[in-house]
Structure formats: structure tokens, C-alpha cells
Motif scaffolding. Structure first.
Motif, PDB file in Angstrom:
ATOM      1  N   TYR A   1     -13.456  -9.764  45.145  1.00  0.00           N
ATOM      2  CA  TYR A   1     -12.777  -8.536  44.751  1.00  0.00           C
ATOM      3  C   TYR A   1     -13.752  -7.594  44.063  1.00  0.00           C
ATOM      4  O   TYR A   1     -14.607  -8.032  43.287  1.00  0.00           O
ATOM      5  N   ILE A   2     -13.658  -6.318  44.382  1.00  0.00           N
ATOM      6  CA  ILE A   2     -14.348  -5.295  43.591  1.00  0.00           C
ATOM      7  C   ILE A   2     -13.438  -5.012  42.406  1.00  0.00           C
ATOM      8  O   ILE A   2     -12.377  -4.393  42.541  1.00  0.00           O
ATOM      9  N   GLU A   3     -13.807  -5.509  41.269  1.00  0.00           N
ATOM     10  CA  GLU A   3     -12.945  -5.418  40.098  1.00  0.00           C
ATOM     11  C   GLU A   3     -13.777  -5.154  38.840  1.00  0.00           C
ATOM     12  O   GLU A   3     -14.754  -5.859  38.603  1.00  0.00           O
ATOM     13  N   PRO A   4     -13.390  -4.117  38.064  1.00  0.00           N
ATOM     14  CA  PRO A   4     -12.282  -3.198  38.326  1.00  0.00           C
ATOM     15  C   PRO A   4     -12.610  -2.238  39.462  1.00  0.00           C
ATOM     16  O   PRO A   4     -13.770  -1.912  39.683  1.00  0.00           O
ATOM     17  N   PHE A   5     -11.584  -1.786  40.137  1.00  0.00           N
ATOM     18  CA  PHE A   5     -11.779  -0.905  41.282  1.00  0.00           C
ATOM     19  C   PHE A   5     -11.485   0.557  40.938  1.00  0.00           C
ATOM     20  O   PHE A   5     -12.310   1.445  41.159  1.00  0.00           O
ATOM     21  N   LEU A   6     -10.324   0.819  40.387  1.00  0.00           N
ATOM     22  CA  LEU A   6      -9.914   2.199  40.137  1.00  0.00           C
ATOM     23  C   LEU A   6     -10.866   2.935  39.202  1.00  0.00           C
ATOM     24  O   LEU A   6     -11.134   4.127  39.372  1.00  0.00           O
ATOM     25  N   THR A   7     -11.387   2.240  38.199  1.00  0.00           N
ATOM     26  CA  THR A   7     -12.256   2.915  37.224  1.00  0.00           C
ATOM     27  C   THR A   7     -13.651   3.200  37.780  1.00  0.00           C
ATOM     28  O   THR A   7     -14.462   3.820  37.096  1.00  0.00           O
TER      29      THR A   7
ATOM     30  N   ASN B   1     -18.982  -3.185  52.392  1.00  0.00           N
ATOM     31  CA  ASN B   1     -19.738  -3.497  51.177  1.00  0.00           C
ATOM     32  C   ASN B   1     -19.498  -2.385  50.162  1.00  0.00           C
ATOM     33  O   ASN B   1     -18.770  -1.417  50.437  1.00  0.00           O
ATOM     34  N   GLU B   2     -20.100  -2.494  48.988  1.00  0.00           N
ATOM     35  CA  GLU B   2     -19.841  -1.507  47.936  1.00  0.00           C
ATOM     36  C   GLU B   2     -20.345  -0.124  48.323  1.00  0.00           C
ATOM     37  O   GLU B   2     -19.721   0.891  47.995  1.00  0.00           O
ATOM     38  N   GLU B   3     -21.462  -0.062  49.030  1.00  0.00           N
ATOM     39  CA  GLU B   3     -21.999   1.237  49.449  1.00  0.00           C
ATOM     40  C   GLU B   3     -21.048   1.938  50.419  1.00  0.00           C
ATOM     41  O   GLU B   3     -20.782   3.143  50.285  1.00  0.00           O
ATOM     42  N   GLN B   4     -20.505   1.202  51.372  1.00  0.00           N
ATOM     43  CA  GLN B   4     -19.546   1.777  52.308  1.00  0.00           C
ATOM     44  C   GLN B   4     -18.255   2.176  51.598  1.00  0.00           C
ATOM     45  O   GLN B   4     -17.651   3.202  51.916  1.00  0.00           O
ATOM     46  N   THR B   5     -17.846   1.359  50.647  1.00  0.00           N
ATOM     47  CA  THR B   5     -16.643   1.663  49.875  1.00  0.00           C
ATOM     48  C   THR B   5     -16.805   2.975  49.122  1.00  0.00           C
ATOM     49  O   THR B   5     -15.937   3.856  49.169  1.00  0.00           O
ATOM     50  N   ASP B   6     -17.928   3.119  48.416  1.00  0.00           N
ATOM     51  CA  ASP B   6     -18.160   4.334  47.651  1.00  0.00           C
ATOM     52  C   ASP B   6     -18.283   5.551  48.560  1.00  0.00           C
ATOM     53  O   ASP B   6     -17.792   6.643  48.226  1.00  0.00           O
ATOM     54  N   ALA B   7     -18.935   5.387  49.718  1.00  0.00           N
ATOM     55  CA  ALA B   7     -19.092   6.506  50.646  1.00  0.00           C
ATOM     56  C   ALA B   7     -17.723   7.002  51.116  1.00  0.00           C
ATOM     57  O   ALA B   7     -17.468   8.215  51.171  1.00  0.00           O
TER      58      ALA B   7
END
Length: 436
Positions: free
Chosen positions: A180-186, A374-380
Motif C-alpha cells: 500500500y502507498i500509505e499515507p496516500f491522500l496526504t 509504481n509511485e512515479e506513475q501514480t504521481d504522474a
């Protein structure tokens, strides 16, 4: 050619809408001031805003006349006024919330005298759960309760898993393992609700009764559902509501939701500034139109528009009614970047701009594929999406579809003075008699 009576009717509606907007805005200004003064041990007598239960028959008849705008596409032109200072100056979402005309200070989520503690998951897409978080946050504030958003995987309760929590928004499958990416919303927004440590501390104290409402229970709460946006009943759409502990007394439902959202939904400064700079570089300094197109996994879930023709037709109507016949820049927000080419082919003489020119989602957003990012794709993805939200909320005129939660979230992100005749559904009306 309109008859003189039709023209008078429209002028009358226009005046009434302006009065409605002004009164609703003044009630929110009072709420902000009242809350600030109460915090400093001052007191102001409560003020009644547009409607109360004590209205006489004449007042009620006048109220119904004000609400005739709900019944057709012939709403008076928007009173939304833009400064001549470029996109960064024109968009309230590119400024700090306290700098708004009606200041939007942060909410203290730890103030809860009620022993009821609301626990919720984010088991869905971003705007689906932002909408639910908004409803739960207003529910908790009205009841003087605290709420917590569970962003991970876990079991709540000591009976072997009384409530099972699973956050699909942050769930990722990495090398065959559940993570999990946690925390996610913040990562993108300011804290909404209690932090994990605050929630666990309250649980450990034994002083709180935890409830975990499901989506149906959230939507059927006083602050839940889309009833205020998709109903012909003016008593429901413009229902008078209060959240006394935050200084809101007798404020209309829609104005209250808009202002509360502005206080709750606080985009992190770095994310906000990056998004606003991206939008400013696209030349959105003057009044522009937003076109919201949702495809991706919606193709398999519901009927979607498979052509841009309805958008073009409605845009042409809006150009005449709200832009004096001059074609504005068209801001296209979409999960399927292939539609940008469709728009440009359909109207090559128009100027279309989009975050698709900065980031590609050529095949459309598919929610179930998020677990492979991955996190990079998520942020993009979410940086693009946040920029699109700001772009859509700032537009003078918006055209989109009712088959996505994005549309309902954007409605409440729009300025307090944005009128309903600048928010247009491109798909067939889902509620007879409404322009959406």
C-alpha cells in the motif's frame, strides 16, 4: 425571436439569481466572520440567510420564482466575473484558501465532544471517495464528532475482524505481494480527518464508540447523496442547513458544501503551484471553456459518449450565450488523450489545450490497472488529474457527463458565484426537466 414577455422573464430571472447568489455569499461571509470572532471570545447574533421555516406564503412564492432557473437551459447568463490578471490571479484554487473573498480557514478535526467516532475506507476512485469524505466530514462537524480515513489494510475491532478495511486507491501489487502507498491522500492534499496515530489513541482510550458507515449509509445521510444537485425539488436543492460549531448558521446546502469543501480540500502547496504553473503555460488567461471527457473503464460500466459531436454542439451554444459569439480557448480534461485529436479534427479552427500535451493517457484511465503502477506513475497520473480539476473549476463554462464522480466534485469546486447555466451535461438528462 423572443417575445417581450420571454425577454422580461429572462431579465427577471437574472435579477433574482443575482440576489440569490449575493444573499448566499453574504451568509457564508457571516459564517467565516462569526467563526473567527467566536474563536476570539466575541459573539454575534445569528443571522438568517435566504430561507427559513418561518417564511410566509408570499415569501415562498417568491422563492419558487427564483428557482425557475432549474427547469430549462434558458438560465440567465453567469455573473461570474474574472479579473484581468492572468490564470494564476483568476483561479481561486491557485491561491491560499485564506486569501479567498470569503476566507476558508482549516478545520480542526480533533475537536470532537461527541463519543461517536466515524471510521471510513477509501475503497474506490479518487473523486468517488473525495465526495464521500466531504459528506462524512460535514456529518462529523455537524454532530461534533471526529472521523478517520483508513488508507491501508486492516481489521477494526477485537472480535476477529468486525470491520475489514481495504484501500483500493493506495493498493499496489509489487512482485506478487500486496502493498500500500500509505499515507496516500496526504501525498497531494492536506490532512482530512484524524491522523492514524490520533485515531489509534482515541481507540485505546476506550472513550469512543466507532461506527463504520458503508457507502449507502453515507449517501443517505443529511449531507449525503447527489440530491442537492440532481433534483427538481427546490426545497431539497436549496435546503437550509447549519453546522454551528464551524459558524455556519442557516446556510443553503449548495453554498455550504462549496465553502466547506474549500476549507477541507486543501491541495498541498507544491502540488498546487506545479499544477497552476502548468495551466498558466497553456494560455488560459482569458475566459475559457472546459470540456470534460471520461472514457477508459467507463466504457465497460455504462453508456458513454463515443463521439465529440455532442460537446461541439453544446460548445457552439455556449459560445453564443456566454462568450458573445467569440470562440474561447477550449480546455480539454480527459482520461483518454486520443479525444484531443478528435476535437482538433472536428474544429481545426478552434484552439484546444490540454494536460494531454504534457502527459499521456492514450488508452483511457482503467481503475483496476492502478494496482500495477509504481509511485512515479501514480504521481504522474494524479498531478495531471489535479491540474485538470483546477482547470475545470476555474473555467467560465463547463461541459461534461453525469456518468463520473468527477463532474459532481467539480461542481462544488466551482466559485460560489458560478451559476448553473454554465454547468452543462453532454449526455442525456438523467432527471426529467433539468438542464443536467
Amino acid at each position: 425571436m423572443l417575445s417581450s414577455s420571454s425577454q422580461l422573464s429572462r431579465r427577471g430571472k437574472s435579477v433574482l439569481l443575482v440576489l440569490t447568489i449575493a444573499l448566499a455569499a453574504s451568509s457564508l461571509l457571516f459564517a467565516s466572520l462569526n467563526n473567527t470572532l467566536q474563536q476570539n471570545n466575541y459573539y454575534i447574533m445569528p443571522q438568517h440567510s435566504l430561507r427559513t421555516n418561518n417564511d410566509n406564503d408570499n415569501d415562498r412564492e417568491e422563492q419558487n420564482r427564483r428557482l425557475l432557473q432549474l427547469n430549462s437551459f434558458t438560465d440567465p447568463k453567469s455573473t461570474q466575473i474574472r479579473d484581468q490578471g492572468g490564470f494564476l490571479a483568476n483561479s481561486q484554487w491557485c491561491k491560499h484558501p485564506e486569501e479567498d473573498e470569503f476566507p476558508a480557514p482549516p478545520i480542526d478535526y480533533t475537536h470532537c465532544e461527541n463519543p461517536q467516532l466515524i471510521h471510513m475506507d477509501i475503497n474506490g476512485g479518487m473523486t468517488s471517495y473525495l465526495n464521500k469524505i466531504l459528506k462524512v466530514a460535514m456529518w462529523a462537524a455537524r454532530d461534533n464528532s471526529c472521523f478517520y480515513i483508513n488508507e491501508g489494510l486492516g481489521e477494526l475491532g477485537g472480535d476477529g475482524g468486525k470491520h475489514f478495511s481495504h484501500s483500493k486507491l493506495g493498493y499496489r501489487l509489487v512482485d506478487g505481494r500486496d502493498t500500500y502507498i500509505e499515507p496516500f491522500l496526504t501525498r497531494y492534499f492536506g490532512q482530512m480527518g484524524l491522523t492514524k496515530s490520533q485515531f489509534e489513541g482515541m481507540l485505546a482510550s476506550g472513550n469512543y464508540d466507532v461506527i463504520s458507515p458503508d457507502p449507502s449509509e453515507i449517501n443517505h445521510h443529511d449531507f449525503g447523496g447527489k440530491a442537492s444537485l440532481t433534483t427538481n425539488d427546490p426545497e431539497k436543492r436549496f435546503e437550509i442547513m447549519s453546522i454551528p460549531q464551524l459558524g455556519y448558521n442557516n446556510v443553503e446546502r449548495i453554498a455550504l458544501k462549496k465553502h466547506f469543501l474549500r476549507r477541507m480540500f486543501r491541495i498541498n502547496p507544491a502540488v498546487r503551484d506545479h499544477a497552476c504553473q502548468r495551466l498558466a503555460s497553456q494560455g488560459l488567461d482569458d475566459e475559457y471553456m472546459a470540456l470534460s471527457v471520461r472514457r477508459g473503464d467507463k466504457v465497460t460500466e455504462t453508456a458513454v459518449l463515443d463521439t465529440v459531436d455532442p460537446y461541439i454542439r453544446l460548445a457552439e451554444q455556449g459560445i453564443q450565450s456566454h462568450f458573445g459569439g467569440k470562440v474561447p480557448t477550449m480546455f480539454v480534461a480527459t482520461d483518454d488523450c486520443s479525444v484531443l485529436g478528435e476535437f482538433r479534427e472536428a474544429r481545426p479552427e478552434w484552439k484546444f489545450v490540454s494536460e494531454c500535451d504534457n502527459a499521456s493517457e492514450a488508452n483511457g484511465f482503467v481503475y483496476k490497472e492502478m494496482k500495477l503502477w509504481n509511485e512515479e506513475q501514480t504521481d504522474a497520473h494524479f498531478n495531471k488529474f489535479i491540474a485538470e480539476m483546477i482547470g475545470m473549476a476555474t473555467a467560465k463554462y463547463w461541459i461534461g457527463v453525469a456518468t463520473t464522480n468527477v463532474s459532481y466534485w467539480i461542481y462544488f469546486m466551482r466559485p460560489l458565484i458560478a451559476s448553473d447555466d454554465t454547468f452543462i451535461w453532454a449526455d442525456p438528462p438523467r432527471v426529467p426537466g433539468l438542464p443536467w
